[in-house]
Scaffold this motif. Structure first.
Motif, PDB file in Angstrom:
ATOM      1  N   ASN A   4       0.829  -1.209   0.000  1.00 23.37           N
ATOM      2  CA  ASN A   4       0.000   0.000   0.000  1.00 23.37           C
ATOM      3  C   ASN A   4       0.864   1.259   0.000  1.00 23.37           C
ATOM      4  OD1 ASN A   4      -2.437  -1.422   0.039  1.00 23.37           O
ATOM      5  ND2 ASN A   4      -2.394  -1.610   2.258  1.00 23.37           N
ATOM      6  N   ARG A   5       1.915   1.221   0.789  1.00 20.38           N
ATOM      7  CA  ARG A   5       2.844   2.362   0.820  1.00 20.38           C
ATOM      8  C   ARG A   5       3.508   2.558  -0.540  1.00 20.38           C
ATOM      9  NH1 ARG A   5       6.918   1.576   5.443  1.00 20.38           N
ATOM     10  NH2 ARG A   5       7.477  -0.197   4.152  1.00 20.38           N
ATOM     11  N   VAL A   6       3.848   1.451  -1.176  1.00 17.11           N
ATOM     12  CA  VAL A   6       4.491   1.518  -2.482  1.00 17.11           C
ATOM     13  C   VAL A   6       3.563   2.152  -3.517  1.00 17.11           C
ATOM     14  CG1 VAL A   6       5.324   0.096  -4.393  1.00 17.11           C
ATOM     15  CG2 VAL A   6       6.078  -0.392  -2.070  1.00 17.11           C
ATOM     16  N   ILE A   7       2.306   1.729  -3.534  1.00 15.95           N
ATOM     17  CA  ILE A   7       1.353   2.227  -4.533  1.00 15.95           C
ATOM     18  C   ILE A   7       1.148   3.729  -4.383  1.00 15.95           C
ATOM     19  CG2 ILE A   7      -1.006   2.058  -5.345  1.00 15.95           C
ATOM     20  CD1 ILE A   7       0.870  -0.289  -6.044  1.00 15.95           C
ATOM     21  N   HIS A   8       1.112   4.205  -3.166  1.00 17.31           N
ATOM     22  CA  HIS A   8       0.894   5.636  -2.950  1.00 17.31           C
ATOM     23  C   HIS A   8       2.133   6.464  -3.277  1.00 17.31           C
ATOM     24  CE1 HIS A   8      -2.495   4.030  -0.513  1.00 17.31           C
ATOM     25  NE2 HIS A   8      -3.083   5.147  -0.887  1.00 17.31           N
ATOM     26  N   THR A   9       3.274   5.805  -3.506  1.00 12.19           N
ATOM     27  CA  THR A   9       4.515   6.528  -3.793  1.00 12.19           C
ATOM     28  C   THR A   9       4.835   6.558  -5.273  1.00 12.19           C
ATOM     29  OG1 THR A   9       5.276   5.570  -1.690  1.00 12.19           O
ATOM     30  CG2 THR A   9       6.878   6.823  -2.923  1.00 12.19           C
ATOM     31  N   ARG A  10       4.083   5.842  -6.106  1.00  8.85           N
ATOM     32  CA  ARG A  10       4.427   5.724  -7.516  1.00  8.85           C
ATOM     33  C   ARG A  10       4.437   7.080  -8.221  1.00  8.85           C
ATOM     34  NH1 ARG A  10       0.682   3.495 -10.204  1.00  8.85           N
ATOM     35  NH2 ARG A  10       1.932   2.973 -12.051  1.00  8.85           N
ATOM     36  N   ARG A  11       3.465   7.909  -7.959  1.00 10.83           N
ATOM     37  CA  ARG A  11       3.430   9.220  -8.610  1.00 10.83           C
ATOM     38  C   ARG A  11       4.590  10.095  -8.156  1.00 10.83           C
ATOM     39  NH1 ARG A  11      -3.008  10.975  -8.673  1.00 10.83           N
ATOM     40  NH2 ARG A  11      -3.734   9.196  -9.950  1.00 10.83           N
ATOM     41  N   LEU A  12       4.933   9.989  -6.875  1.00  8.98           N
ATOM     42  CA  LEU A  12       6.078  10.750  -6.376  1.00  8.98           C
ATOM     43  C   LEU A  12       7.364  10.323  -7.082  1.00  8.98           C
ATOM     44  CD1 LEU A  12       7.420  12.713  -4.391  1.00  8.98           C
ATOM     45  CD2 LEU A  12       7.522  10.829  -2.734  1.00  8.98           C
ATOM     46  N   MET A  13       7.543   9.015  -7.279  1.00  9.92           N
ATOM     47  CA  MET A  13       8.734   8.520  -7.954  1.00  9.92           C
ATOM     48  C   MET A  13       8.753   8.957  -9.420  1.00  9.92           C
ATOM     49  SD  MET A  13      10.418   7.062  -5.607  1.00  9.92           S
ATOM     50  CE  MET A  13      11.640   6.048  -6.408  1.00  9.92           C
ATOM     51  N   ALA A  14       7.591   9.011 -10.049  1.00  9.30           N
ATOM     52  CA  ALA A  14       7.534   9.525 -11.423  1.00  9.30           C
ATOM     53  C   ALA A  14       7.965  10.989 -11.467  1.00  9.30           C
ATOM     54  CB  ALA A  14       6.122   9.360 -11.981  1.00  9.30           C
ATOM     55  N   GLY A  15       7.533  11.770 -10.479  1.00  9.45           N
ATOM     56  CA  GLY A  15       7.953  13.165 -10.408  1.00  9.45           C
ATOM     57  C   GLY A  15       9.448  13.311 -10.178  1.00  9.45           C
ATOM     58  N   VAL A  16      10.019  12.459  -9.321  1.00  8.78           N
ATOM     59  CA  VAL A  16      11.468  12.499  -9.082  1.00  8.78           C
ATOM     60  C   VAL A  16      12.226  12.138 -10.348  1.00  8.78           C
ATOM     61  CG1 VAL A  16      13.350  11.437  -7.781  1.00  8.78           C
ATOM     62  CG2 VAL A  16      11.221  12.019  -6.627  1.00  8.78           C
ATOM     63  N   CYS A  17      11.716  11.162 -11.104  1.00  9.25           N
ATOM     64  CA  CYS A  17      12.346  10.768 -12.370  1.00  9.25           C
ATOM     65  C   CYS A  17      12.382  11.945 -13.342  1.00  9.25           C
ATOM     66  CB  CYS A  17      11.595   9.589 -12.976  1.00  9.25           C
ATOM     67  SG  CYS A  17      12.277   8.976 -14.526  1.00  9.25           S
ATOM     68  N   ILE A  18      11.271  12.654 -13.460  1.00 10.82           N
ATOM     69  CA  ILE A  18      11.219  13.823 -14.349  1.00 10.82           C
ATOM     70  C   ILE A  18      12.175  14.905 -13.862  1.00 10.82           C
ATOM     71  CG2 ILE A  18       9.720  15.668 -15.185  1.00 10.82           C
ATOM     72  CD1 ILE A  18       7.406  13.672 -15.094  1.00 10.82           C
TER      73      ILE A  18
END
Length: 707
Positions: free
Chosen positions: A292-306
């Motif tokens: 659950n923690r991982v799923i809620h972090t996916r968008r944040l990781m996409a933002g960090v990648c950008i």
């Protein structure tokens, strides 16, 4: 007799005296001519090291091949008409399509109707994946993600099922069976052999690098101490499986050896990078424990990648024709290496999100941005790696070959445009397979790499004795050549076998993964390792164009090392063997049994339909009444042990009984009319045919009518 004893003692004293004299002379010679003594040591160790390295790798690969994960059952769906369907995974799809985990061949059910998901607390949820919206729980339509209680009536496309998860007793038996057949083997022999390998390497550098020996020894001992600290700590916490870590530690040992050979002044920096990588590996593995923690972090990781790519475009410095490096407090970093972690984290998804068009579109946009950013910076080697990872993730998310082929065609066209308008990229392609014709220009590095590789032979010339280290980028792009020259072809091929072994391990463990997120992430990380290794090795040997990418774990560089350890965490998180991985939380719970929850068990006829599943399955059976829970053995599949006894009469409702009674009465009336027609010829064949068609149509209407 006394004379003979005294003579024997006298002879023994003479022999020992002569032996000690020779030993004294040897140490005096070794002290006076250290170079000669070192040459003797190196000559001996050159034969020992390949055997020791092969023994380490073979033992680990053998344990990986023997990895077994039992086919487990986590619940059942019962249907009065279709039978029993075991739920074999924490995430599974239901529908008519062949790719579904539970295949129900019924006309009113969509190709991919819905998804069943289980969390670590043992709670089950249903996600409707069909546009028809014909999935309901106890009469309530499922719009998004709804909780599924034991004994609930799950209606899928008008077909009613009753859901029952396994009980706590059944879960305990599955855990015991998993511990019996999938428990990892003790790692002590492999780690002790690896420690001996490291100590022999330190002593070897004492003769070949005497000026830098103190720094080299301190860094190697620091790394060895960190390795054993990790082993003992995680072992004390209950972890038993260390196969990926052994491979990574062995590759890092080769990394330090290459660093000591080429740039001994950066030994401390490279050692710190390895320690940071281990810390990232531990943190990311711990973070991946909670889905659950991982799923809620996916968008944040996409933002960090950008953000990492934006920083590279704005502040990056040009290095060998590519703007892919930035300086932070005097340290050089390559953000694209760290972006690999974020890209895979954001691209992987759980089963309920794989079929949502918004998520698919978001991943496509993220991939397009990453590839465009890499094209702007001129780092086409890394761009090819990102593209391969994108293909792997896209295929695992959709399974659509046609779309992937169209994407590959578009990228091929873009590559032709790049070669046309990027001169330095075109020059590399022009020298490909013709490096001997450009030995002093564009083929300079490849020609020297192949010459040095051939001069090393099978066992190499010894650590620090090679000359390829004087060539530019020898410890990064051409690291395979240094391994061949100084350590020999055997150890160089074993370094490639490390990546292959990681791939085999990932392939075996993802088949029983807890979630599609872990399976996708592990496959993406493995594909990245393999493809990047191919580009590095084949590029240095002129089998492919030289792209300038690193060899995972082996090439020098802090960013690459940290990224490699982070990617290893994705593979580790997919290992669900009992107590094999610290990245897997085995303190799972189960929902209350149907009896404890107040539900009466629903029985059904044995499933008479042959339905294939995406993963290997076994035939189910029903235990006898006298032995409802037969003893568990390693030969008995766990899904065969917890099936309830079947009694159709108990599963019928009052409405079902009235319908059956009505049908029976109609059949009896028809038989009476038929007998009367046969006796007095009063009936006609047309009347009989008309009656049969009417009865058949009524039955078809009953079958098609949704519940």
């Amino acid at each position: 007799m006394m004379n003979s004893l005294s003579e024997w003692l006298s002879s023994l004293g003479t022999v020992l005296g002569t032996l000690f004299t020779y030993i004294n002379q040897f140490f005096h010679w070794a002290g006076s001519d250290t170079s000669t003594a070192g040459d003797v040591y190196v000559s001996i160790v050159r034969w020992i090291m390949p055997c020791l390295a092969a023994g380490i790798l073979v033992s680990v690969i053998w344990r990986m091949i023997r990895v077994k994960n039992p086919n487990e059952v986590w619940g059942y769906l019962y249907s009065d008409e279709l039978g029993r369907f075991p739920i074999r995974h924490w995430e599974c799809t239901i529908g008519r399509a062949r790719h579904c985990d539970i295949i129900v061949k019924f006309a009113t059910i969509s190709r991919t109707q819905c998804a069943l998901m289980r969390n670590e607390r043992g709670r089950w949820f249903v996600q409707d994946l069909s546009e028809r919206g014909t999935t309901s729980i106890d009469g309530n339509v499922v719009n998004q993600r709804e909780k599924l209680e034991p004994g609930s009536k799950l209606t899928i496309g008008g077909v009613p099922f009753t859901f029952h998860p396994i009980t706590k007793q059944e879960l305990t038996k599955q855990e015991n069976l998993r511990a019996e057949i999938s428990s990892p083997h003790p790692p002590w022999k492999s780690f002790i052999a690896l420690t001996v390998f490291q100590l022999l390497t330190i002593v070897e550098f004492a003769s070949t690098k005497p000026d830098s020996f103190k720094t080299i020894a301190e860094c190697f001992l620091m790394f060895t101490a960190a390795m054993w600290a990790y082993i003992l700590t995680t072992k004390a916490l209950g972890q038993k499986g260390f196969e990926p870590e052994i491979l990574a530690f062995f590759a890092c040992t080769l990394n330090l050896a290459v660093t000591a050979t080429s740039t001994p002044g950066t030994m401390l920096k490279q050692t710190i990078a390895i320690l940071i990588g281990i810390a990232v590996y531990i943190f990311l593995g711990w973070y991946l424990r909670d889905l659950n923690r991982v799923i809620h972090t996916r968008r944040l990781m996409a933002g960090v990648c950008i953000l990492l790519f934006v920083i590279t475009i704005v502040f990056g410095g040009v290095h060998f024709g590519a703007r892919n490096w930035i300086n932070v407090f005097g340290m050089s970093l390559q953000p694209s290496e760290l972006a690999k972690l974020c890209f895979i984290f954001a691209g992987a998804a759980t089963l309920d999100r794989l079929f949502v068009k918004r998520n698919v579109l978001g991943f496509m946009l993220l991939s397009g941005f990453c590839l465009a950013a890499l094209a702007i910076t001129g780092d086409f080697g890394t761009a090819s790696i990102f593209f391969v990872v994108f293909l792997v993730i896209a295929y695992m998310r959709s399974g659509d070959y046609t779309t992937l082929l169209m994407i590959c065609g578009a990228v091929a066209g873009a590559l032709l445009m790049v070669i046309r308008f990027r001169p330095y990229v075109a020059s590399r392609f022009s020298a490909w397979r013709h490096v001997w014709e450009y030995a002093d220009s564009t083929g300079y590095q490849q020609v020297r790499t192949m010459s040095a590789s051939a001069s090393g032979g099978m066992i190499g010339v010894g650590a620090g004795n090679g000359w390829l280290r004087h060539i530019g980028a020898s410890n990064t792009d051409l690291v395979f050549g240094i391994l061949c020259e100084e350590w020999g072809l055997i150890i160089a091929l074993l370094s490639i076998a490390i990546i292959i072994a990681m791939s085999l391990f990932a392939f075996r463990v993802i088949q029983s993964g807890r979630s599609s997120f872990y399976a996708i992430a592990a496959c993406a990380a493995t594909s990245l390792f393999v493809f990047q290794t191919i580009l590095n090795v084949f590029g240095s040997l002129d089998l492919l164009p030289l792209t300038g990418v690193t060899f995972p774990f082996v090439s020098c560089g802090g960013s690459s090392m940290i990224a490699s350890w982070g990617l290893l965490a994705y593979i580790k998180a997919s290992d669900t063997r009992q107590n094999a991985s610290f990245a897997v939380n085995h303190n799972v719970r189960v929902q209350r049994s149907p009896e404890a929850a107040g539900y009466k068990p629903v029985n059904a006829e044995e499933n008479s339909l042959q339905h294939t599943q995406r993963r290997p399955t076994t035939t189910t059976r029903i235990p006898p009444k006298s032995d409802p829970f037969p003893p568990i053995t390693s030969e008995t599949p766990p899904q065969d042990l917890f099936l309830p006894e079947i009694s159709l009469e108990d599963s019928l409702t009052e409405e079902d009984r009235q319908t059956m009674k009505k049908n029976e009465q109609e059949i009896n009336d028809f038989l009476k009319q038929f007998e009367q027609a046969g006796s007095d010829s009063a009936g006609s064949e047309d009347d009989i045919d008309l009656f049969l068609r009417e009865l058949e149509n009524e039955n078809l209407d009953d079958e098609r009518r949704p519940d």
